[in-house]
Motif scaffolding. Structure first.
Motif, short mmCIF file in Angstrom:
data_model
loop_
_atom_site.label_atom_id
_atom_site.label_comp_id
_atom_site.label_asym_id
_atom_site.label_seq_id
_atom_site.Cartn_x
_atom_site.Cartn_y
_atom_site.Cartn_z
N GLY A 102 101.31 28.83 29.70
CA GLY A 102 99.70 28.85 29.87
C GLY A 102 99.47 30.32 30.37
O GLY A 102 99.73 30.80 31.65
N LEU A 103 98.80 31.11 29.42
CA LEU A 103 98.64 32.66 29.78
C LEU A 103 97.04 32.81 29.84
O LEU A 103 96.40 32.28 28.85
N ILE A 104 96.77 33.26 30.61
CA ILE A 104 95.02 33.77 31.06
C ILE A 104 94.90 34.97 30.04
O ILE A 104 96.02 35.81 29.66
N ALA A 105 93.93 35.68 29.84
CA ALA A 105 93.29 36.40 28.93
C ALA A 105 94.32 37.98 29.47
O ALA A 105 94.34 38.52 28.49
N SER A 106 94.27 38.18 30.75
CA SER A 106 95.01 39.43 30.94
C SER A 106 96.57 39.33 30.78
O SER A 106 97.16 40.39 30.28
N THR A 107 97.21 38.12 30.83
CA THR A 107 98.39 38.04 31.00
C THR A 107 98.86 38.17 29.51
O THR A 107 100.29 38.39 29.00
N LEU A 108 98.49 37.40 28.58
CA LEU A 108 98.74 37.06 27.15
C LEU A 108 98.83 38.63 26.51
O LEU A 108 99.33 38.63 25.37
N ARG A 109 98.28 39.64 27.07
CA ARG A 109 98.45 41.01 26.24
C ARG A 109 99.81 41.59 26.76
O ARG A 109 100.14 42.89 26.15
N ILE A 110 100.81 40.97 27.40
CA ILE A 110 102.05 41.56 28.14
C ILE A 110 103.06 40.99 27.24
O ILE A 110 103.26 39.77 27.23
N GLY A 111 103.70 41.86 26.33
CA GLY A 111 104.79 41.28 25.76
C GLY A 111 105.93 40.60 26.42
O GLY A 111 106.58 39.47 26.23
N ASP A 112 106.10 40.84 27.62
CA ASP A 112 107.29 40.23 28.40
C ASP A 112 106.85 38.81 29.01
O ASP A 112 107.89 38.25 29.15
N ASN A 113 105.72 38.64 28.64
CA ASN A 113 105.14 37.13 28.99
C ASN A 113 105.67 36.16 27.72
O ASN A 113 105.39 34.82 28.04
N TYR A 114 106.09 36.71 26.88
CA TYR A 114 106.41 35.77 25.44
C TYR A 114 108.03 35.53 25.47
O TYR A 114 108.82 36.31 25.58
N ASP A 115 108.30 34.10 25.04
CA ASP A 115 109.42 33.64 24.86
C ASP A 115 110.41 33.89 23.76
O ASP A 115 111.43 33.98 23.54
N TYR A 116 109.43 33.84 22.92
CA TYR A 116 110.12 33.95 21.42
C TYR A 116 109.55 35.12 20.50
O TYR A 116 108.35 35.16 20.80
N TRP A 117 110.60 35.70 19.86
CA TRP A 117 110.12 36.83 18.84
C TRP A 117 110.56 36.58 17.41
O TRP A 117 111.75 36.12 17.28
N GLY A 118 109.75 37.10 16.52
CA GLY A 118 110.38 37.33 15.12
C GLY A 118 111.11 38.59 15.01
O GLY A 118 111.19 39.37 15.91
N GLN A 119 111.62 38.78 13.81
CA GLN A 119 112.34 40.05 13.59
C GLN A 119 111.52 41.13 13.08
O GLN A 119 112.04 42.30 13.30
N GLY A 120 110.44 41.05 12.86
CA GLY A 120 109.38 42.20 12.64
C GLY A 120 109.06 42.46 11.18
O GLY A 120 110.12 42.26 10.30
N THR A 121 108.13 42.95 11.00
CA THR A 121 107.74 43.23 9.39
C THR A 121 106.95 44.71 9.67
O THR A 121 105.97 44.79 10.14
N LEU A 122 107.50 45.42 8.66
CA LEU A 122 106.72 46.75 8.35
C LEU A 122 105.49 46.91 7.73
O LEU A 122 105.45 46.37 6.54
N VAL A 123 104.54 47.56 8.30
CA VAL A 123 103.28 47.92 7.61
C VAL A 123 103.16 49.45 7.56
O VAL A 123 103.25 49.91 8.64
N THR A 124 102.95 49.91 6.49
CA THR A 124 102.67 51.46 6.03
C THR A 124 101.54 51.34 5.44
O THR A 124 101.20 51.05 4.42
N VAL A 125 100.54 52.41 6.07
CA VAL A 125 99.37 52.77 5.61
C VAL A 125 99.27 54.18 5.22
O VAL A 125 99.51 55.02 6.21
N SER A 126 99.12 54.44 4.11
CA SER A 126 99.32 55.83 3.64
C SER A 126 98.69 56.13 2.15
O SER A 126 98.85 55.18 1.44
N SER A 127 98.32 57.48 1.75
CA SER A 127 97.87 57.78 0.76
C SER A 127 98.78 58.27 -0.22
O SER A 127 98.41 58.43 -1.35
#
Length: 127
Positions: A102-127
């Motif tokens: 259970g995370l409060i509003a201030s602590t849920l913005r901190i990555g170290d408080n999360y136990d599980y992570w995905g592998q990531g997906t790349l987003v590129t914004v360009s012209s």
């Protein structure tokens, strides 16, 4: 144990849109807080948004509020991130993260408080 798989990254022009998805396997998201973080080239990890799967509550970084929308798909056990009005500053690898703590509003913005992570997906914004 929860496995997270992101999808939906890619390229978009400035002003365009993309939708990312974070699917869970191994168990449902029930009782979890699910968040999106991003890492831009040469920068550290940045909180983007979070949502509580059970009950209400969505949270956004100031830099994306009004442009990005996080939502839940109960049928597919998936969290979506709709990104509109994209700018080059949104270019980053986007990661989905989850925790049953259970995370409060201030602590849920901190990555170290999360136990599980995905592998990531790349987003590129360009012209």
């Amino acid at each position: 144990q929860v496995q997270l798989v992101e999808s939906g990254g890619g390229w978009a022009q400035p002003g365009g849109s993309l939708r990312l998805s974070c699917a869970a396997s191994g168990r449902t998201f029930s009782g979890y807080t699910v968040a999106w973080f991003r890492e831009a080239p040469g920068k550290g990890r940045e909180f983007v948004t979070a949502i509580r799967w059970s009950g209400g509550g969505t949270f956004y970084a100031a830099s994306v509020k009004g442009r990005f929308t996080v939502s839940k798909d109960y049928a597919k056990n998936t969290v979506h991130l709709q990104m509109n009005r994209l700018s080059p500053e949104d270019t980053a690898i986007y990661y989905c993260a989850a925790t049953s703590s259970g995370l409060i509003a201030s602590t849920l913005r901190i990555g170290d408080n999360y136990d599980y992570w995905g592998q990531g997906t790349l987003v590129t914004v360009s012209s």
